[in-house]
Each structure stands twice: as C-alpha cells, then as structure tokens.
Design a protein around this motif. Structure first.
Motif, short mmCIF file in Angstrom:
data_model
loop_
_atom_site.label_atom_id
_atom_site.label_comp_id
_atom_site.label_asym_id
_atom_site.label_seq_id
_atom_site.Cartn_x
_atom_site.Cartn_y
_atom_site.Cartn_z
N LYS A 275 0.84 -1.19 0.00
CA LYS A 275 0.00 0.00 0.00
C LYS A 275 0.88 1.25 0.00
O LYS A 275 2.07 1.19 0.27
N TYR A 276 0.26 2.36 -0.29
CA TYR A 276 0.96 3.64 -0.25
C TYR A 276 1.14 4.09 1.20
O TYR A 276 0.27 3.89 2.04
N PHE A 277 2.27 4.72 1.46
CA PHE A 277 2.51 5.25 2.79
C PHE A 277 1.70 6.52 3.05
O PHE A 277 1.45 6.87 4.20
N VAL A 278 1.34 7.20 1.99
CA VAL A 278 0.61 8.47 2.11
C VAL A 278 -0.70 8.33 1.34
O VAL A 278 -0.72 7.78 0.23
N PRO A 279 -1.82 8.79 1.90
CA PRO A 279 -3.11 8.67 1.22
C PRO A 279 -3.11 9.34 -0.14
O PRO A 279 -2.34 10.28 -0.40
N GLU A 280 -4.00 8.87 -0.99
CA GLU A 280 -4.07 9.38 -2.36
C GLU A 280 -4.33 10.89 -2.39
O GLU A 280 -3.75 11.61 -3.21
N GLU A 281 -5.19 11.36 -1.51
CA GLU A 281 -5.50 12.79 -1.50
C GLU A 281 -4.25 13.62 -1.21
O GLU A 281 -4.00 14.64 -1.87
N THR A 282 -3.45 13.18 -0.24
CA THR A 282 -2.22 13.91 0.09
C THR A 282 -1.22 13.81 -1.04
O THR A 282 -0.55 14.80 -1.38
#
Length: 532
Positions: free
Chosen positions: A489-496
């Motif tokens: 998974k990404y460490f940072v949310p998609e919005e950020t």
C-alpha cells in the motif's frame, strides 16, 4: 599539443583508477543476546511456534475492532506524518546520489556592449571603440569520489530511508495496539457502568425496606442512614465512570483522525468485552528481532551512523577534482583597441573558430586544521557507539516487554477466575443476608457488608476481565505484530499524494515500489539510480 593531451589523459585515468578506494568502517551487525526460549513456554496456554501476527486482532472475531483498525491505518495523522517523512528521506537519498555526478554543471551566456574612450592609453588610430561581445558556454566541475565520501553518504541515506520505514511500521504497531486497547477499555467502562446502575437499583430497594421497617418501629434510624450512605457512595461512582468513558471515546476518535463525538454509530454495534482465545501463540523467540520494527529502526540508525564515520574520514585526505569549460565567443568590433583587425560579427558565433575550451584536474588538501577533522571523526564514532548500545538495549527491552506481557496475561486470567468465584459467592451472600435481615436474624450491618463487598468484587472482576484482554493485546504489541498490513500500500493517502504532486514535481518517488522494506543488496543498488 599531443604531450598536453597525454598528460591530461594520464591524470584522468589515474584518478578514476583510484576512485575505487573507500574509507570508513563497513557495517557489521553487533552481536546481541537473543532469547532462546520464553520463560512461560511451559505453561500449557503458551504455544511457542511460528505464527502469523499480521492481523492478530482478528482472533476476537469482532467486526467493530476490524473496522476501527482499518480506519486508524488510513486516517491517523501521526502515521500520515511518518509516511511523509519516508518521502522526505527518499528525496534526500536522491540528493546524495546526485553527488556521484559532476556537482557543478551550468550553461551560461552573456552580452556586453563597450563604448571606450578614444583617449585611452596605447589606443590605435582607427580602432573600433564601440563594439559588443557575446559569449555562450558550458562549465562543469566534478569532485571525484576518491575516498568513497559520496558512496558512504549514499549508504547512510539508504539506511536513513530504511529507518524512516521502520519508524512508520513501529508507529503502526503501536497504533493498532492502542486502538484495540482503547476499544477494550471503552467496553470495560460500559460494563462497569452497567454494574453500578444495577447495584444502585438493588440498593434503592434495600433502602426502601429499611425505611418501611423504620416506620413500623422494627429498627432504628441507623439502618436507614447506613443504607442511604451505601446507595449514595455507589451513585457517586457513576459520574466518574461516565467521565472516563467519554474521555476514552474522545481518545479513540483522535486515534482515528476524527473529531470527538463522531464514533457513536460505530461503537453502538457491540457492548461486550472481547473474549480472548484459550491458547496464546507467541512464536519463536529468535523471530522477535526480525519482526519488531523498533529493533529494525535502531539497527538502521546504527548503520546510517556507521557510514557517516567514512564521510568524516574522507576529509582527512586530499580531494581530487576535474573541471572544464567550453564555449563560443564572438564580437562585432572591426578593429580592436590594440589596432588588430577584428574581422568578426555576431553571425560568426556558431563558427568553429569561435570555440574556446579549457580543462584540467586539481586537488585540495586541508592539512592545517588543528585537529578539527579528526575530532569530527571522533564525534561520529562516539555517536555510532551510542547507537550500538541503544540497539542492544532495544533488544533487551523487547525481550522484557514480551515476557512482562505474557506473565501479566497469564496471571490476570488466573485472577479473573478467582474473582469470578468470589462474585458468585458474594451474590449468594447478599441474598442470604437480606432473607435473614427480614426475618430479624441479623442486623443491617451484615447486609451492608455483603452488598458493599458484592459491589466491590463485581467492579474488580470487570476491571480484571478488561485487563486480561489488554494484557493479551500487550503481548502482540511486544511481539511486533500488525505493521504487515501496510505492505503493498501507499505510505501516504491518495489525496495527500495528489496535492503534493500538484504542488511539486515528485516524479515516481510517491510510488510504494520505491519504498519496500527490508531492502536487499539488489534493491539498494536500484535506489542508487538517479531520479532526474
């Protein structure tokens, strides 16, 4: 001319040949005492065998817990900050990798116009005193990695990147455990509140009985006041429990990145304290070092610091560099001030005769530094030794935390079993005391004592039942379980990520494939490729 080229080529070849040197210590993992077996492994409830701790909270079979953990891993703000720090470390690594290449590369150009005095000394009649100059050129300077300074810097930043990922995992382990622990605390407080309310109802009935008997003249006012005092004491516990309950819910909301009060719909789905399984699978002791992210964090910090020793040591030796410049020059002067014909124009700028070039090699050596460089090396070495001791301490503390959590779980479960029998006996004694009191066989003090003890034991049993679950949670936190849910998974949310990409060109550094851990040698080499 050929001699100059030959000398220049020899210098470059010699410099590149020795560029394979690298100073500073190579990292070797310190030897640390590893637990060979658990102290409680002879207990039949403890199973020392390999197990999957990725989603240890699913043993409760509580969908509310599953939902809360998922929300926390996606919304917790402290975890989000840790994820952004990984991106920062990845960008910092890119800077270090860039130092492998010429550190100074610039393209420049200029135009100047001159209107010289005709009375200038040594000026020639007919000279052109008004003319322009135009230059376009490329300059480069390259400090070679002769002693491995830049390679050590890259090694340090790779370890720092790995440390930032381990820090993220460590926060995730703590977060999942804290979310489940807070949820259990909420359920425990709700149960304690329900018991207090039930005891209030019972004690109100007892007060009514004493008031009736007092009016009939069977007892004195003392019994009435004692019954009322016990009732008020039990009622006084309710506001305190309600305050603790509200504060726990507020704390859980913050863990989920929400405002207090937004959890009502989620928590209404269940009201009981989660039940732990009969057996506790704790894994093999030797797996603890590989699984706990705080130990990995300490080791990566140690490795990064070890490479910084080499960076500092490189300053003890001479620095070798290559430099050069190539450009085009043209002027529109017809006759120079010295009387020589100019014979060129700006149109000749791209002519081969307008090309100018120079290049060479050099070195610098800071020999008179009065011990500053050596002491910088000593500073880095002292910091390395501190981190080595810290690494060993982390390993010891990890073993302690695991053993402490296991013994707390086992003993609290034994305590809960005894308290459960105590509550059953206390409940039976209250019933018997009330019967005997109505028949006039005992005074009201016996009833008071039995009711007070029953209330005390019921509350203590509930707290202990909650402690059993919380100690169970502490075991898995100590074992380092839970961070694996972020893999892939990404460490940072998609919005950020979207906002960061719109604000700044991040290239492909926001991709999780650039940030997998643990890194092997192949992945470390992949990280050394420049990101333009």
């Amino acid at each position: 001319m050929k001699t100059r080229y030959l000398i220049f080529g020899v210098i470059i070849s010699f410099t590149l040949l020795l560029a394979g040197c690298i100073v500073g210590p190579d990292y070797i993992r310190p030897e640390v005492p590893e637990p060979q077996k658990w102290l409680e492994e002879k207990n039949p409830s403890i199973k020392s065998e390999s197990a999957d701790f990725d989603q240890w909270w699913t043993v409760f079979n509580d969908p509310v817990i599953d939902r809360l953990v998922k929300m926390a891993s996606e919304q917790n703000l402290s975890l989000r900050i840790a994820g952004i720090r990984i991106l920062e470390a990845r960008a910092q690594l890119g800077i270090a990798i860039g130092d492998f290449y010429p550190q100074s590369q610039s393209v420049g150009g200029s135009y100047s116009y001159t209107d010289a005095s005709k009375h200038t000394a040594n000026s020639q009649p007919g000279a052109d005193f008004k003319y322009g100059n135009m230059d376009i050129g490329f300059d480069a300077a390259w400090e070679l990695d002769f002693w491995g300074k830049f390679r050590r810097a890259v090694e340090s930043d790779i370890r720092t990147l790995e440390a930032s990922i381990a820090n993220y995992d460590d926060i995730l382990v703590t977060l999942t455990a804290e979310v489940v622990r807070t949820y259990v605390l909420i359920r425990t407080l709700e149960r304690r509140l329900g018991i207090s309310i039930e005891n209030v109802k019972t004690q109100k009935q007892s007060l009514q009985i004493t008031e009736t008997r007092f009016k009939e003249g069977d007892i004195t006012e003392l019994d009435v006041q004692q019954a009322r005092a016990l009732l008020r004491d039990t009622q006084a516990q309710i506001p305190r429990i309600q305050a603790d309950l509200r504060q726990s819910k507020n704390g859980l909301a913050i863990l989920l990145g929400m405002l207090p009060g937004e959890l009502k719909d989620i928590l209404e789905a269940s009201t009981s304290i989660p039940i732990v399984p009969g057996e506790l699978i704790v894994g093999i002791p030797s797996e603890l070092l590989r699984r706990r992210p705080d130990i990995r964090l300490a080791e990566h910090q140690l490795g990064a610091q070890g490479a910084r020793i080499g960076v500092a040591q490189a300053d003890l030796y001479p620095h070798f560099s290559l430099f050069g410049s190539i450009g085009l020059h043209a002027s529109d002067a017809s006759v120079t001030a010295a009387g020589f014909p100019g014979g060129s124009s700006f149109g000749d700028l791209w002519d081969s005769d307008s090309v100018s070039f120079f290049g060479g090699a050099g070195f610098s050596w800071n020999i008179f530094n009065y011990g500053r460089i050596k002491n910088r090396v000593r500073v880095q070495d002292a910091r390395f030794e501190q981190l080595a001791v810290n690494y060993k301490n982390k390993v010891l503390k990890a073993a302690q935390e695991t053993e402490d959590a296991m013994v707390s779980f086992l003993r609290s479960r034994e305590e809960a079993e005894f308290l459960s029998e105590s509550v059953d006996a206390a409940t039976r004694s209250v019933g018997l005391a009330m019967i005997q009191y109505r028949e006039g066989l005992v005074d009201y003090q016996r009833v008071l004592d039995s009711q007070r003890f029953q209330s005390q034991e019921q509350d203590l049993l509930t707290q202990t039942q909650g402690s059993v679950v919380q100690n169970f949670i502490a075991v898995f936190k100590a074992l380092g379980g839970g961070w694996q849910i972020r893999e892939g998974k990404y460490f940072v949310p998609e919005e950020t990520r979207k906002k960061m990409q719109e604000r700044t060109d991040w290239g492909n550094l926001l991709s999780p494939t650039k940030q997998e851990t643990p890194l092997d040698d192949k992945n470390r080499l992949e990280l050394q490729k420049p990101e333009w």
